[in-house]
Design a protein around this motif. Structure first.
Motif, PDB file in Angstrom:
ATOM      1  N   ARG A 108       0.936  -1.134  -0.064  1.00 14.96           N
ATOM      2  CA  ARG A 108      -0.243  -0.125   0.087  1.00 14.96           C
ATOM      3  C   ARG A 108       0.785   1.357   0.172  1.00 14.96           C
ATOM      4  O   ARG A 108       2.027   1.341   0.756  1.00 14.96           O
ATOM      5  CB  ARG A 108      -1.016   0.074   1.247  1.00 14.96           C
ATOM      6  CG  ARG A 108      -1.709   1.244   1.286  1.00 14.96           C
ATOM      7  CD  ARG A 108      -2.618   1.276   2.651  1.00 14.96           C
ATOM      8  NE  ARG A 108      -3.020   2.611   3.018  1.00 14.96           N
ATOM      9  CZ  ARG A 108      -4.551   2.830   2.747  1.00 14.96           C
ATOM     10  NH1 ARG A 108      -5.325   1.793   2.909  1.00 14.96           N
ATOM     11  NH2 ARG A 108      -5.082   3.988   3.111  1.00 14.96           N
ATOM     12  N   ILE A 109       0.649   2.053  -0.882  1.00 12.87           N
ATOM     13  CA  ILE A 109       1.406   3.412  -0.970  1.00 12.87           C
ATOM     14  C   ILE A 109       0.468   4.555  -0.539  1.00 12.87           C
ATOM     15  O   ILE A 109      -0.360   4.990  -1.389  1.00 12.87           O
ATOM     16  CB  ILE A 109       2.076   3.301  -2.368  1.00 12.87           C
ATOM     17  CG1 ILE A 109       3.157   2.360  -2.840  1.00 12.87           C
ATOM     18  CG2 ILE A 109       2.915   4.784  -2.506  1.00 12.87           C
ATOM     19  CD1 ILE A 109       2.544   1.436  -3.746  1.00 12.87           C
ATOM     20  N   ASP A 110       0.698   5.191   0.381  1.00 13.82           N
ATOM     21  CA  ASP A 110      -0.001   6.432   0.740  1.00 13.82           C
ATOM     22  C   ASP A 110       0.859   7.688   0.489  1.00 13.82           C
ATOM     23  O   ASP A 110       1.943   7.806   0.595  1.00 13.82           O
ATOM     24  CB  ASP A 110      -0.313   6.392   2.211  1.00 13.82           C
ATOM     25  CG  ASP A 110      -1.349   5.355   2.682  1.00 13.82           C
ATOM     26  OD1 ASP A 110      -2.583   5.604   2.292  1.00 13.82           O
ATOM     27  OD2 ASP A 110      -0.806   4.186   3.131  1.00 13.82           O
ATOM     28  N   GLY A 141       4.914  20.956   3.400  1.00 14.94           N
ATOM     29  CA  GLY A 141       3.952  20.714   2.366  1.00 14.94           C
ATOM     30  C   GLY A 141       4.232  19.767   1.425  1.00 14.94           C
ATOM     31  O   GLY A 141       3.321  19.617   0.492  1.00 14.94           O
ATOM     32  N   ASP A 142       5.525  19.446   1.373  1.00 15.95           N
ATOM     33  CA  ASP A 142       6.032  18.424   0.506  1.00 15.95           C
ATOM     34  C   ASP A 142       5.189  17.238   0.671  1.00 15.95           C
ATOM     35  O   ASP A 142       4.921  16.831   1.766  1.00 15.95           O
ATOM     36  CB  ASP A 142       7.595  18.224   0.640  1.00 15.95           C
ATOM     37  CG  ASP A 142       8.198  19.410   0.178  1.00 15.95           C
ATOM     38  OD1 ASP A 142       7.487  20.389  -0.586  1.00 15.95           O
ATOM     39  OD2 ASP A 142       9.233  19.622   0.392  1.00 15.95           O
ATOM     40  N   THR A 143       5.174  16.386  -0.330  1.00 14.54           N
ATOM     41  CA  THR A 143       4.616  14.988  -0.210  1.00 14.54           C
ATOM     42  C   THR A 143       5.280  13.988  -0.523  1.00 14.54           C
ATOM     43  O   THR A 143       6.493  14.040  -1.296  1.00 14.54           O
ATOM     44  CB  THR A 143       3.473  15.001  -1.253  1.00 14.54           C
ATOM     45  OG1 THR A 143       3.942  15.102  -2.411  1.00 14.54           O
ATOM     46  CG2 THR A 143       2.186  15.736  -0.827  1.00 14.54           C
ATOM     47  N   ARG A 144       5.458  12.780   0.168  1.00 14.91           N
ATOM     48  CA  ARG A 144       6.295  11.560   0.072  1.00 14.91           C
ATOM     49  C   ARG A 144       5.362  10.502  -0.062  1.00 14.91           C
ATOM     50  O   ARG A 144       4.200  10.513   0.184  1.00 14.91           O
ATOM     51  CB  ARG A 144       7.187  11.470   1.265  1.00 14.91           C
ATOM     52  CG  ARG A 144       8.353  12.547   1.039  1.00 14.91           C
ATOM     53  CD  ARG A 144       9.122  12.426   2.376  1.00 14.91           C
ATOM     54  NE  ARG A 144      10.077  11.148   2.399  1.00 14.91           N
ATOM     55  CZ  ARG A 144      11.265  10.847   1.712  1.00 14.91           C
ATOM     56  NH1 ARG A 144      11.598  11.897   0.702  1.00 14.91           N
ATOM     57  NH2 ARG A 144      11.764   9.783   1.919  1.00 14.91           N
ATOM     58  N   TYR A 145       5.905   9.191  -0.552  1.00 15.29           N
ATOM     59  CA  TYR A 145       5.368   7.971  -0.761  1.00 15.29           C
ATOM     60  C   TYR A 145       5.458   7.338   0.866  1.00 15.29           C
ATOM     61  O   TYR A 145       6.965   7.176   1.182  1.00 15.29           O
ATOM     62  CB  TYR A 145       5.638   7.184  -1.982  1.00 15.29           C
ATOM     63  CG  TYR A 145       4.985   7.443  -3.110  1.00 15.29           C
ATOM     64  CD1 TYR A 145       3.680   8.036  -3.343  1.00 15.29           C
ATOM     65  CD2 TYR A 145       5.579   7.566  -4.187  1.00 15.29           C
ATOM     66  CE1 TYR A 145       3.184   8.278  -4.413  1.00 15.29           C
ATOM     67  CE2 TYR A 145       5.515   8.004  -5.500  1.00 15.29           C
ATOM     68  CZ  TYR A 145       4.053   8.338  -5.769  1.00 15.29           C
ATOM     69  OH  TYR A 145       3.423   8.573  -6.611  1.00 15.29           O
ATOM     70  N   ALA A 146       4.615   6.805   1.525  1.00 12.84           N
ATOM     71  CA  ALA A 146       4.692   5.811   2.508  1.00 12.84           C
ATOM     72  C   ALA A 146       4.366   4.446   2.092  1.00 12.84           C
ATOM     73  O   ALA A 146       3.278   4.121   1.737  1.00 12.84           O
ATOM     74  CB  ALA A 146       3.906   6.297   3.491  1.00 12.84           C
ATOM     75  N   TYR A 147       5.506   3.667   2.218  1.00  9.92           N
ATOM     76  CA  TYR A 147       4.981   2.265   1.599  1.00  9.92           C
ATOM     77  C   TYR A 147       4.874   1.193   2.959  1.00  9.92           C
ATOM     78  O   TYR A 147       5.502   1.266   3.833  1.00  9.92           O
ATOM     79  CB  TYR A 147       6.127   1.632   0.747  1.00  9.92           C
ATOM     80  CG  TYR A 147       6.597   1.943  -0.549  1.00  9.92           C
ATOM     81  CD1 TYR A 147       7.122   3.292  -0.754  1.00  9.92           C
ATOM     82  CD2 TYR A 147       6.477   1.198  -1.645  1.00  9.92           C
ATOM     83  CE1 TYR A 147       7.391   3.805  -2.041  1.00  9.92           C
ATOM     84  CE2 TYR A 147       6.699   1.677  -2.973  1.00  9.92           C
ATOM     85  CZ  TYR A 147       7.004   2.975  -3.130  1.00  9.92           C
ATOM     86  OH  TYR A 147       7.373   3.453  -4.477  1.00  9.92           O
ATOM     87  N   THR A 148       3.915   0.499   2.567  1.00 13.16           N
ATOM     88  CA  THR A 148       3.554  -0.439   3.622  1.00 13.16           C
ATOM     89  C   THR A 148       3.506  -1.755   2.800  1.00 13.16           C
ATOM     90  O   THR A 148       2.577  -2.003   1.833  1.00 13.16           O
ATOM     91  CB  THR A 148       2.173  -0.373   4.322  1.00 13.16           C
ATOM     92  OG1 THR A 148       2.191   1.076   5.039  1.00 13.16           O
ATOM     93  CG2 THR A 148       2.052  -1.320   5.521  1.00 13.16           C
ATOM     94  N   VAL A 149       4.619  -2.441   3.193  1.00 10.11           N
ATOM     95  CA  VAL A 149       4.706  -3.797   2.096  1.00 10.11           C
ATOM     96  C   VAL A 149       4.361  -4.996   3.293  1.00 10.11           C
ATOM     97  O   VAL A 149       4.708  -5.063   4.308  1.00 10.11           O
ATOM     98  CB  VAL A 149       6.313  -3.893   1.807  1.00 10.11           C
ATOM     99  CG1 VAL A 149       6.534  -5.366   1.258  1.00 10.11           C
ATOM    100  CG2 VAL A 149       6.749  -3.015   1.089  1.00 10.11           C
TER     101      VAL A 149
END
Lengths: 172, 405
Positions: free
Chosen positions: B331-333, B341-349
């Motif tokens: 899941r990539i949030d 205000g920057d965005t990043r990907y949070a990976y739940t593997v």
């Protein structure tokens, strides 16, 4: 371009001969107009037209009936012609134009076919698809995968070119 | 002579020919058309046979769909302009990320992906630095449903004839607009390509263009290649001939499905090769990504999470290596930094047979909206394709001025 054949396709899928005749009558000019400028030979065009309809019938199950039938058939015709050209090229068999069928010769006869074939391939295709195949510019653009503006320009320039040549021949 | 008279002459020349040769076509001899006097089977037998065939057909079809997913790319990529737009945007997006990675001196597996887990990393964790590029790219397309929003119009740049605009939104709902400009010409013996492919000899149409992303101009070279009955669309997005992303849209010989085949090249070295199949499923876009060579491996099926209502992506993955096989879900949030205000990907593997979830974070580049102030022309689907001074003897055709691409 032939009209939509939604109600006929189901019957065609049952290989109904009468239905095929209707569709064939409605589409044969278009199919001719696509193949002939590519191969430049009437007898070969006849063979490839037959191949086109055979392939159409054999591929009918894969036809998405939500889409218009005419462009699909046009694509088959184009691919059949290209396929032939590729094989001919591979075998180094030059495709030579042949004009075996007696042309009608009105009083003011000018060999229109010779003039058409003096145009470049793109113009030949557009002129024949438009005038003989009765296809809309939009469908021609779709079949040739070119922008509509290009198709329209090709058509107008081709006719002007023909007018220029005919004018010279009429005067000579 | 009026142009109408020429049209009439052409008609009268060819129509008898068509009638004559068309009459020679006899499909009955090819056992395709039922002969008029064929003794038909009783209709109930035919219906029974058809029902039986349908059962077998659908059983087989169901297996096929299960194995390969629905073949709906025809709908997603209905027009050649859709294919060109997808190729240009996706390849340039990968090129941008590769170039950024090089500029910031990040190693292939370096600072871009941060492991947050305390548990041992999963096999897929090793792939995330490259996968992350692709997910950034794929996000640009996931908001689409059954088709891409691609419009073709005349270019406002004098050096180019055409302009393709691709519009969408990213998973944050931010609008995305890409505009690419190009010329297209028929291939002749004198055509000299920038990049030559094995089958460049079979190219029929040549496209040259540009796309600008984040103020950087990337060049495009595309070809339409005819191979038998197949039309292949190839495209290079490049900074120079040593730094480019090459993509071909063609049939995968492995399964007969049309896919995009990517090659990412940096400094003349191939970093990775991959293939992507684009489908729709439940009115949502699905991409199947498979790495085939280079610094990443595995198969990834990427969908927009929660039926398109959420800002996350779901990935089903499968990695088969010489020593380790791993399947699972990711899941990539999209997470936003409260301060910047920057965005990043949070990976739940979540490996299927793993001991628990693994957490990672990785860069997410901002979506590109190059024309935020220039949208007024981009929905214009109809325009007059004629030249202003070229209306003499215009054919009587209502469709002629209504150029719709």
């Amino acid at each position: 371009m032939p009209k939509r054949f939604d109600d006929l396709i189901a019957r065609l899928a049952d290989h109904d001969n009468e239905t095929f005749e209707i569709i064939h009558t409605e589409t044969k000019k278009m199919v001719f107009a696509i193949i002939y400028p590519l191969v430049g030979d009437i007898n070969l065009t006849e063979d490839l037209m037959q191949d086109t309809y055979i392939k159409m019938l054999r591929s009918l199950e894969s036809f998405d009936r939500r889409r218009p039938f005419g462009p699909w058939l046009a694509q088959i015709a184009k691919n059949i012609a290209y396929d032939h050209l590729r094989h001919a090229k591979r075998e180094q068999q030059a495709v030579e134009a042949a004009w075996h069928i007696q042309m009608p010769k009105p009083d003011t006869y000018i060999d229109i076919d010779r003039l058409i074939r003096s145009l470049d391939k793109d113009k030949q295709a557009v002129v024949l698809m438009r005038i003989v195949g009765e296809m809309s510019f939009k469908d021609i653009a779709s079949t040739l995968d070119r922008p509509l503006g290009t198709i329209y320009s090709l058509y107008k320039n081709a006719l002007k070119e023909l007018r220029h040549i005919i004018g010279k021949e009429d005067n000579s | 002579m009026k142009l109408k008279a020429i049209e009439n002459r052409i008609q009268s020349t060819y129509r008898p020919i068509v009638e004559k040769i068309a009459n020679h076509i006899d499909l009955i001899d090819h056992d395709i058309i039922l002969k008029p006097d064929t003794r038909r089977l009783p209709s109930f037998i035919i219906r029974f046979a058809l029902r039986t065939m349908l059962v077998v057909l659908f059983a087989g079809l169901g297996f096929f769909i299960f194995r390969t997913g629905p073949e709906s790319s025809v709908t997603v990529l209905a027009k050649s302009t859709d294919i060109v737009a997808f190729e240009a945007v996706s390849s340039t997006d990968l090129l941008v990320q590769t170039a950024i990675n090089q500029a910031t001196s990040m190693s292939a597996s370096g600072g871009q992906v941060a492991t947050l887990s305390l548990v041992p990393t999963s096999a897929v964790g090793d792939e995330l630095s490259t996968l992350n590029y692709y997910l950034n790219m794929i996000e640009q397309f996931l908001a689409n449903q059954s088709s891409l929003n691609v419009t073709l119009s005349e270019s406002e740049l004098p050096e180019y004839d055409y302009k393709i605009v691709y519009q969408s939104t990213d998973l944050s709902g931010k609008p995305i607009t890409y505009a690419l400009y190009y010329n297209e010409t028929s291939v002749t013996d004198s055509t000299t390509f920038v990049f030559n492919e094995e089958d460049s000899d079979n190219a029929t149409v040549w496209l040259q263009g540009q796309i600008t992303i984040q103020g950087t101009l990337y060049l495009l070279e595309g070809k339409k290649i005819v191979d038998g009955t197949e039309e292949i669309y190839s495209l290079y997005s490049y900074l120079d001939t040593a730094d480019y992303v090459y993509v071909r849209y063609e049939t995968d010989q492995a399964d007969g499905v049309k896919k995009f085949f990517y090659t990412v090249v940096q400094n003349g070295q191939t970093l990775n090769k991959s293939k992507i199949q684009v489908d729709t499923e439940s009115n949502a876009l699905v991409t199947n990504l498979e790495f085939v060579e280079g610094n990443a491996k595995g198969k990834y099926r990427v969908t927009r999470g929660d039926n398109g209502n959420s800002q996350h992506m779901d990935v089903a993955y499968e990695i088969q290596g010489p020593t380790l096989n791993e399947n699972g879900q990711i899941r990539i949030d999209i997470v936003t930094d409260d301060v910047t205000g920057d965005t990043r990907y949070a990976y739940t593997v979540s490996p299927e047979d793993g001991e628990g979830d693994h957490q990672y974070e990785a860069d997410r580049h901002d979506s590109f909206d190059e024309h935020e102030d220039d949208h007024e022309d981009e929905h214009e689907e109809d325009h007059d394709g004629t030249h202003p001074d070229d209306h003499e003897d215009e054919p009587e055709d209502d469709e002629a001025p209504d150029v719709e691409h």
